[in-house]
Enzyme design. Structure first.
Site, mmCIF file in Angstrom:
data_model
loop_
_atom_site.group_PDB
_atom_site.id
_atom_site.type_symbol
_atom_site.label_atom_id
_atom_site.label_comp_id
_atom_site.label_asym_id
_atom_site.label_seq_id
_atom_site.Cartn_x
_atom_site.Cartn_y
_atom_site.Cartn_z
ATOM 1 N N ARG A 234 1.028 -1.244 -0.415
ATOM 2 C CA ARG A 234 -0.047 0.147 -0.180
ATOM 3 C C ARG A 234 0.599 1.281 -0.424
ATOM 4 O O ARG A 234 1.802 1.163 0.132
ATOM 5 C CB ARG A 234 -1.201 -0.048 0.944
ATOM 6 N N GLU A 263 -4.216 7.244 -5.565
ATOM 7 C CA GLU A 263 -4.829 6.378 -6.877
ATOM 8 C C GLU A 263 -5.470 6.819 -7.628
ATOM 9 O O GLU A 263 -7.048 7.052 -7.134
ATOM 10 C CB GLU A 263 -4.216 4.860 -7.222
ATOM 11 N N HIS A 285 -0.112 0.692 -9.715
ATOM 12 C CA HIS A 285 -1.130 -0.853 -9.663
ATOM 13 C C HIS A 285 -1.119 -1.680 -9.860
ATOM 14 O O HIS A 285 -2.418 -2.759 -9.797
ATOM 15 C CB HIS A 285 -1.882 -0.214 -8.409
#
Length: 317
Positions: A234, A263, A285
């Protein structure tokens, strides 16, 4: 009949089949959902599916019909778990689905950084090869991954899978005990010791109040000079400004980041603002994103729904 609403269906690629549950239900899905749209879209829902859409207490208390939140991911920091427990809302997440995809991404980043692949690519683009007038040139250090020490922070299914793959390519693997722990469990080393001994650190722990800024300036200063930091966990686990400073100073050998504090990342994010650093590797990601892994996620999501309706919820958090 269950009323199911998927708030952010576009977090699962279109080529992935999302099986519909076998029980009687009505299904509504949205590509994405803004915060202001959540309550309206879930007003009649008995089951909400979310990947990254936030369901906080203020939102949840406006949804009296809601009986389950199915998180289409492993991370749970976007849902108020305390509120759900207090009000009988079952929350399930996805587990163990990316134990092939994430470790491969971690190891790929390790190789790319240790062998300076991105830096050499940049040099070729800049015409350095022609300037050197040799069949090869050495403008960046090239190191071996085999024989180096990998420190893993987070020993769940992903951390263990990374350990197996790292061991297979000849790395020495050590696991860090929790940062605030006064004693070490068997098989773990003190957090600070792992920072000092590891040639590379990889993060696989959840984001919480305790782990926010887990790696910041003090921890980066403790890391071995020239070492690497990989974060596929994370974004909030790492202080991004401090990380950039450690790269610019030369203390840190390189960093690979697949996750960001917000994000999509804003252009002002320190990592994006310094994306041209030769020892900084960024991906959006996607470490979890092999098709095989996402299909496993989709299948497990449906299994979680069916188990809940059958009266024996699975993967509860």
């Amino acid at each position: 009949m269950q009323q199911i609403v998927f708030l952010d269906r576009d977090t699962i690629p279109s080529q992935i089949t999302l099986p519909r549950p076998a029980f009687a239900h009505q299904w509504q899905e949205y590509p994405a959902t803004r915060p202001a749209q959540v309550v309206e879209r879930l007003q009649q829902a008995t089951i909400a599916i979310t990947n990254k859409v936030v369901l906080n207490a203020d939102t949840l208390r406006q949804l009296p019909q809601l009986r389950m939140v199915a998180i289409a991911a492993t991370g749970t920091n976007n849902v108020d778990l305390d509120y759900c427990r207090e009000h009988g809302i079952v929350v399930s997440n996805i587990r163990g689905y990316a134990t092939g995809s994430v470790p491969e991404h971690v190891i790929a980043m390790l190789f790319a950084l240790r062998r300076s692949l991105f830096a050499y690519h940049q040099d070729i683009q800049a015409g350095v090869w022609q300037e050197k007038q040799q069949f090869c040139f050495f403008t960046h250090p090239i190191g071996d991954v085999a024989g180096s020490t990998l420190g893993i922070i987070g020993s769940g299914s992903l951390g263990q899978a990374v350990a197996r793959l790292a061991s297979a390519i000849g790395m020495n693997v050590i696991f860090a005990e929790r940062k605030a722990a006064s004693e070490c469990r068997e098989g773990y080393l003190p957090f600070a010791q792992v920072l000092k001994e590891a040639d590379a650190i990889t993060l696989h722990c959840p984001l919480s109040e305790e782990t926010t800024d887990l790696i910041a300036a003090p921890e980066l200063a403790q890391m071995k000079p020239g070492s690497l930091l990989i974060n596929t966990g994370r974004g909030g686990l790492v202080n991004e400004a401090d990380l950039v400073a450690a790269l610019q100073s030369g203390h840190l050998g390189g960093a690979g980041c697949d996750v960001f504090t917000a994000e999509p990342a804003e252009p002002s994010n320190p990592l994006l603002a310094h994306a041209d650093l030769p020892n900084l590797l960024l991906t959006p990601h996607v470490a979890w994103g092999a098709d095989s892994a996402i299909q496993a996620l989709a299948n497990q999501l449906t299994e979680n729904l069916e188990a809940f309706v059958a009266g024996h919820p699975r993967n509860r958090v």
